[in-house]
Design a protein around this motif. Structure first.
Motif, PDB file in Angstrom:
ATOM      1  N   ASP A 163       0.845  -1.192   0.000  1.00  0.00           N
ATOM      2  CA  ASP A 163       0.000   0.000   0.000  1.00  0.00           C
ATOM      3  C   ASP A 163       0.880   1.243   0.000  1.00  0.00           C
ATOM      4  O   ASP A 163       2.103   1.157   0.168  1.00  0.00           O
ATOM      5  CB  ASP A 163      -0.929   0.000   1.220  1.00  0.00           C
ATOM      6  CG  ASP A 163      -2.260   0.707   0.936  1.00  0.00           C
ATOM      7  OD1 ASP A 163      -2.282   1.621   0.087  1.00  0.00           O
ATOM      8  OD2 ASP A 163      -3.272   0.337   1.561  1.00  0.00           O
ATOM      9  N   PHE A 164       0.220   2.396  -0.157  1.00  0.00           N
ATOM     10  CA  PHE A 164       0.931   3.661  -0.066  1.00  0.00           C
ATOM     11  C   PHE A 164       1.640   3.776   1.288  1.00  0.00           C
ATOM     12  O   PHE A 164       1.188   3.210   2.292  1.00  0.00           O
ATOM     13  CB  PHE A 164      -0.051   4.835  -0.195  1.00  0.00           C
ATOM     14  CG  PHE A 164      -0.559   5.085  -1.593  1.00  0.00           C
ATOM     15  CD1 PHE A 164       0.266   5.605  -2.572  1.00  0.00           C
ATOM     16  CD2 PHE A 164      -1.892   4.823  -1.909  1.00  0.00           C
ATOM     17  CE1 PHE A 164      -0.213   5.865  -3.852  1.00  0.00           C
ATOM     18  CE2 PHE A 164      -2.375   5.079  -3.182  1.00  0.00           C
ATOM     19  CZ  PHE A 164      -1.535   5.593  -4.163  1.00  0.00           C
ATOM     20  N   GLU A 165       2.707   4.537   1.304  1.00  0.00           N
ATOM     21  CA  GLU A 165       3.469   4.748   2.538  1.00  0.00           C
ATOM     22  C   GLU A 165       2.576   5.283   3.662  1.00  0.00           C
ATOM     23  O   GLU A 165       2.695   4.856   4.820  1.00  0.00           O
ATOM     24  CB  GLU A 165       4.614   5.733   2.275  1.00  0.00           C
ATOM     25  CG  GLU A 165       5.357   6.194   3.526  1.00  0.00           C
ATOM     26  CD  GLU A 165       6.067   5.053   4.241  1.00  0.00           C
ATOM     27  OE1 GLU A 165       5.999   5.022   5.489  1.00  0.00           O
ATOM     28  OE2 GLU A 165       6.680   4.211   3.565  1.00  0.00           O
ATOM     29  N   ALA A 166       1.650   6.184   3.331  1.00  0.00           N
ATOM     30  CA  ALA A 166       0.784   6.760   4.364  1.00  0.00           C
ATOM     31  C   ALA A 166      -0.051   5.689   5.052  1.00  0.00           C
ATOM     32  O   ALA A 166      -0.201   5.692   6.287  1.00  0.00           O
ATOM     33  CB  ALA A 166      -0.120   7.829   3.754  1.00  0.00           C
ATOM     34  N   ASN A 167      -0.608   4.773   4.290  1.00  0.00           N
ATOM     35  CA  ASN A 167      -1.438   3.723   4.872  1.00  0.00           C
ATOM     36  C   ASN A 167      -0.607   2.689   5.625  1.00  0.00           C
ATOM     37  O   ASN A 167      -1.028   2.181   6.663  1.00  0.00           O
ATOM     38  CB  ASN A 167      -2.270   3.043   3.784  1.00  0.00           C
ATOM     39  CG  ASN A 167      -3.384   3.938   3.267  1.00  0.00           C
ATOM     40  OD1 ASN A 167      -3.686   4.967   3.869  1.00  0.00           O
ATOM     41  ND2 ASN A 167      -3.990   3.552   2.169  1.00  0.00           N
ATOM     42  N   ILE A 168       0.570   2.366   5.091  1.00  0.00           N
ATOM     43  CA  ILE A 168       1.445   1.424   5.793  1.00  0.00           C
ATOM     44  C   ILE A 168       1.931   2.027   7.112  1.00  0.00           C
ATOM     45  O   ILE A 168       1.987   1.337   8.143  1.00  0.00           O
ATOM     46  CB  ILE A 168       2.642   1.035   4.906  1.00  0.00           C
ATOM     47  CG1 ILE A 168       2.175   0.205   3.701  1.00  0.00           C
ATOM     48  CG2 ILE A 168       3.684   0.268   5.704  1.00  0.00           C
ATOM     49  CD1 ILE A 168       1.582  -1.144   4.049  1.00  0.00           C
ATOM     50  N   SER A 169       2.247   3.306   7.108  1.00  0.00           N
ATOM     51  CA  SER A 169       2.688   3.965   8.341  1.00  0.00           C
ATOM     52  C   SER A 169       1.591   3.949   9.397  1.00  0.00           C
ATOM     53  O   SER A 169       1.859   3.748  10.591  1.00  0.00           O
ATOM     54  CB  SER A 169       3.103   5.411   8.045  1.00  0.00           C
ATOM     55  OG  SER A 169       4.234   5.453   7.197  1.00  0.00           O
ATOM     56  N   THR A 170       0.343   4.149   8.965  1.00  0.00           N
ATOM     57  CA  THR A 170      -0.783   4.106   9.892  1.00  0.00           C
ATOM     58  C   THR A 170      -0.913   2.719  10.511  1.00  0.00           C
ATOM     59  O   THR A 170      -1.179   2.576  11.714  1.00  0.00           O
ATOM     60  CB  THR A 170      -2.082   4.476   9.160  1.00  0.00           C
ATOM     61  OG1 THR A 170      -1.982   5.813   8.666  1.00  0.00           O
ATOM     62  CG2 THR A 170      -3.282   4.372  10.083  1.00  0.00           C
ATOM     63  N   LYS A 171      -0.702   1.686   9.699  1.00  0.00           N
ATOM     64  CA  LYS A 171      -0.807   0.322  10.215  1.00  0.00           C
ATOM     65  C   LYS A 171       0.337   0.013  11.170  1.00  0.00           C
ATOM     66  O   LYS A 171       0.123  -0.611  12.231  1.00  0.00           O
ATOM     67  CB  LYS A 171      -0.813  -0.671   9.050  1.00  0.00           C
ATOM     68  CG  LYS A 171      -1.414  -2.015   9.403  1.00  0.00           C
ATOM     69  CD  LYS A 171      -1.850  -2.756   8.167  1.00  0.00           C
ATOM     70  CE  LYS A 171      -2.884  -3.815   8.469  1.00  0.00           C
ATOM     71  NZ  LYS A 171      -3.431  -4.443   7.257  1.00  0.00           N
ATOM     72  N   ARG A 172       1.530   0.430  10.829  1.00  0.00           N
ATOM     73  CA  ARG A 172       2.668   0.201  11.726  1.00  0.00           C
ATOM     74  C   ARG A 172       2.448   0.899  13.070  1.00  0.00           C
ATOM     75  O   ARG A 172       2.784   0.366  14.127  1.00  0.00           O
ATOM     76  CB  ARG A 172       3.948   0.705  11.072  1.00  0.00           C
ATOM     77  CG  ARG A 172       4.445  -0.166   9.915  1.00  0.00           C
ATOM     78  CD  ARG A 172       5.868   0.185   9.544  1.00  0.00           C
ATOM     79  NE  ARG A 172       6.379  -0.667   8.486  1.00  0.00           N
ATOM     80  CZ  ARG A 172       6.719  -0.240   7.278  1.00  0.00           C
ATOM     81  NH1 ARG A 172       6.583   1.045   6.964  1.00  0.00           N
ATOM     82  NH2 ARG A 172       7.196  -1.067   6.375  1.00  0.00           N
ATOM     83  N   ALA A 173       1.874   2.094  13.018  1.00  0.00           N
ATOM     84  CA  ALA A 173       1.601   2.835  14.256  1.00  0.00           C
ATOM     85  C   ALA A 173       0.592   2.082  15.120  1.00  0.00           C
ATOM     86  O   ALA A 173       0.699   2.068  16.355  1.00  0.00           O
ATOM     87  CB  ALA A 173       1.086   4.230  13.925  1.00  0.00           C
ATOM     88  N   ALA A 174      -0.398   1.452  14.472  1.00  0.00           N
ATOM     89  CA  ALA A 174      -1.378   0.659  15.218  1.00  0.00           C
ATOM     90  C   ALA A 174      -0.709  -0.522  15.904  1.00  0.00           C
ATOM     91  O   ALA A 174      -1.036  -0.862  17.053  1.00  0.00           O
ATOM     92  CB  ALA A 174      -2.477   0.183  14.279  1.00  0.00           C
ATOM     93  N   PHE A 175       0.236  -1.159  15.210  1.00  0.00           N
ATOM     94  CA  PHE A 175       0.967  -2.278  15.815  1.00  0.00           C
ATOM     95  C   PHE A 175       1.754  -1.803  17.046  1.00  0.00           C
ATOM     96  O   PHE A 175       1.807  -2.493  18.062  1.00  0.00           O
ATOM     97  CB  PHE A 175       1.930  -2.902  14.808  1.00  0.00           C
ATOM     98  CG  PHE A 175       1.249  -3.629  13.676  1.00  0.00           C
ATOM     99  CD1 PHE A 175      -0.089  -3.954  13.728  1.00  0.00           C
ATOM    100  CD2 PHE A 175       1.962  -3.997  12.546  1.00  0.00           C
ATOM    101  CE1 PHE A 175      -0.716  -4.620  12.691  1.00  0.00           C
ATOM    102  CE2 PHE A 175       1.368  -4.672  11.499  1.00  0.00           C
ATOM    103  CZ  PHE A 175       0.013  -4.982  11.569  1.00  0.00           C
ATOM    104  N   GLU A 176       2.358  -0.627  16.930  1.00  0.00           N
ATOM    105  CA  GLU A 176       3.189  -0.123  18.019  1.00  0.00           C
ATOM    106  C   GLU A 176       2.371   0.200  19.272  1.00  0.00           C
ATOM    107  O   GLU A 176       2.845   0.028  20.393  1.00  0.00           O
ATOM    108  CB  GLU A 176       3.956   1.116  17.558  1.00  0.00           C
ATOM    109  CG  GLU A 176       5.031   0.814  16.510  1.00  0.00           C
ATOM    110  CD  GLU A 176       5.687   2.073  15.972  1.00  0.00           C
ATOM    111  OE1 GLU A 176       5.285   3.183  16.415  1.00  0.00           O
ATOM    112  OE2 GLU A 176       6.579   1.963  15.103  1.00  0.00           O
ATOM    113  N   ARG A 177       1.137   0.664  19.085  1.00  0.00           N
ATOM    114  CA  ARG A 177       0.341   1.039  20.257  1.00  0.00           C
ATOM    115  C   ARG A 177      -0.523  -0.104  20.783  1.00  0.00           C
ATOM    116  O   ARG A 177      -1.117   0.018  21.859  1.00  0.00           O
ATOM    117  CB  ARG A 177      -0.552   2.241  19.936  1.00  0.00           C
ATOM    118  CG  ARG A 177      -1.651   1.980  18.926  1.00  0.00           C
ATOM    119  CD  ARG A 177      -2.601   3.154  18.803  1.00  0.00           C
ATOM    120  NE  ARG A 177      -3.625   2.891  17.808  1.00  0.00           N
ATOM    121  CZ  ARG A 177      -3.578   3.292  16.543  1.00  0.00           C
ATOM    122  NH1 ARG A 177      -2.535   4.015  16.126  1.00  0.00           N
ATOM    123  NH2 ARG A 177      -4.545   2.989  15.697  1.00  0.00           N
ATOM    124  N   SER A 178      -0.613  -1.214  20.033  1.00  0.00           N
ATOM    125  CA  SER A 178      -1.487  -2.312  20.435  1.00  0.00           C
ATOM    126  C   SER A 178      -0.672  -3.514  20.884  1.00  0.00           C
ATOM    127  O   SER A 178      -0.065  -4.207  20.070  1.00  0.00           O
ATOM    128  CB  SER A 178      -2.419  -2.714  19.279  1.00  0.00           C
ATOM    129  OG  SER A 178      -3.133  -3.881  19.603  1.00  0.00           O
TER     130      SER A 178
END
Length: 367
Positions: free
Chosen positions: A148-163
């Motif tokens: 996916d676009f970098e913006a969407n991948i970054s959002t997913k990575r951020a979710a992993f980091e906080r969950s």
């Protein structure tokens, strides 16, 4: 996991389909309107951002369906923005989200489930906030790649980091042999002559390629080149699953195109792959010539091969739906199409009925 937004307020009237929220002024969808060739970089970036944000609509629709009991998904809330309220969607949208998810999951499970329990691979294009890796890895040993676009991948990575829950699931599934890879990339790069090499993909594994409302945003020739990027490199059995809108030429389809065009959303493959048969032919031309199938969402909903009578009764009891004709109209304008090459998919998907039907021909104006 992109979505087609703002189709949840349909109403019929004497003048044809109307929608609170449908606006005039959109332009028709040209073929090969590749935004990478636009002279103004700012305009191209704006249109890319609009496409990226359609994942928010898909995520909201899924959360609505989960909250009301249509779907069972413990991971979707973990990927949502913190403290973001769940907006209840209209019943026809919740039902459509349910059928979409069930149909793709059914195809995926057939592909991943066999007696050998061998490792299988999934390549998900435009995956966004999709949770299918976590749901599939509960039962199958799968190498899962999300692009996916970098913006969407970054959002997913951020979710992993906080969950901590997502992190613990990821570690547990990795211990069983599963793997999860996130690739930040503009898919159009894969259509170029100097396309990059994607890391960690095993080109020898039987592989499912999934495009859930993703390739429809690319120019048709570009979308075809993206598929060929993978099919030309993969050395084993390959299956392709597409979820896309269809039938843009009737009253509903024209309204859909106009509404989306007014919001800067252009479904570039819709004109060329306008019917179920066009989708089957497209898949065959992509080199997946062992078999092809396609069904619109309403056909899937009505078929016990996809959804049992008991399950359909359960879903019908969740919400009162008095917009039966509107549900049928909406569901007839989206489809799931699939095709394959190789023995593995001939064995797992070969018994699925996906050929032409009389009703399909009438809806497409052929019969």
């Amino acid at each position: 996991m992109a979505d087609i937004p703002h189709l949840n307020t349909l109403r019929s009237g004497r003048g044809g389909l109307r929608g609170r929220g449908f606006r005039r002024g959109g332009r028709a969808i040209p073929e090969n309107d590749d935004i990478s060739t636009l002279p103004l970089e700012s305009e191209a970036q704006t249109r890319d951002r609009i496409i990226q944000q359609t994942d928010n609509d898909a995520s909201a629709s899924r959360l609505s369906a989960i909250q009301l009991g249509y779907l069972n998904d413990d991971y979707a809330k973990e990927l949502a923005q913190p403290r973001e309220p769940v907006t209840r969607r209209y019943p026809i949208i919740n039902r459509g989200t349910y059928v979409r998810s069930q149909a793709i999951d059914h195809l995926m499970e057939l592909a991943l489930n066999d007696e050998t329990q061998a490792c299988r691979q999934v390549i998900s294009l435009g995956a966004g906030s999709d949770t299918r890796y976590f749901r599939m890895s509960q039962n199958y040993r799968v190498q899962y790649h999300e692009l996916d676009f970098e913006a969407n991948i970054s959002t997913k990575r951020a979710a992993f980091e906080r969950s901590s829950e997502l992190t613990s699931h990821e570690k547990r599934y990795t211990m069983t042999g599963a793997a999860h890879h996130l690739h930040a990339i503009d898919l159009r790069e894969l259509a170029s002559d100097d396309a990059p090499t994607l890391p960690h993909i095993d080109w020898t594994l039987p592989t499912v390629i999934l495009s859930e409302c993703c390739l429809c945003y690319l120019a048709p020739d570009t979308a075809g080149a993206v598929i060929r990027y993978f099919t030309s490199r993969l050395q084993s059995s390959v299956g392709l699953i597409l979820y896309e809108p269809i039938r843009p030429n009737d009253a509903f389809g024209k309204t859909m195109v106009t509404n989306l065009g007014s919001r800067g959303i252009h479904l570039q493959t819709l004109k060329r792959y306008h019917s179920l048969e066009a989708q089957r032919h497209r898949i065959k031309l992509a080199g997946l010539d062992a078999g092809q199938g396609a069904r619109d969402v309403y056909q899937i909903w009505e078929s016990e091969a996809w959804i049992s009578r008991a399950e359909r009764e359960r879903v019908e009891a969740l919400e009162w739906l008095d917009e039966i004709e509107e549900w049928k109209l909406l569901a007839c304008h989206y489809c799931v199409a699939w095709g394959w090459r190789g023995q593995h998919f001939s064995e797992t998907w070969g018994s699925l009925e996906g050929g032409k039907m009389d009703e399909e021909l009438r809806q497409d104006g052929v019969a």
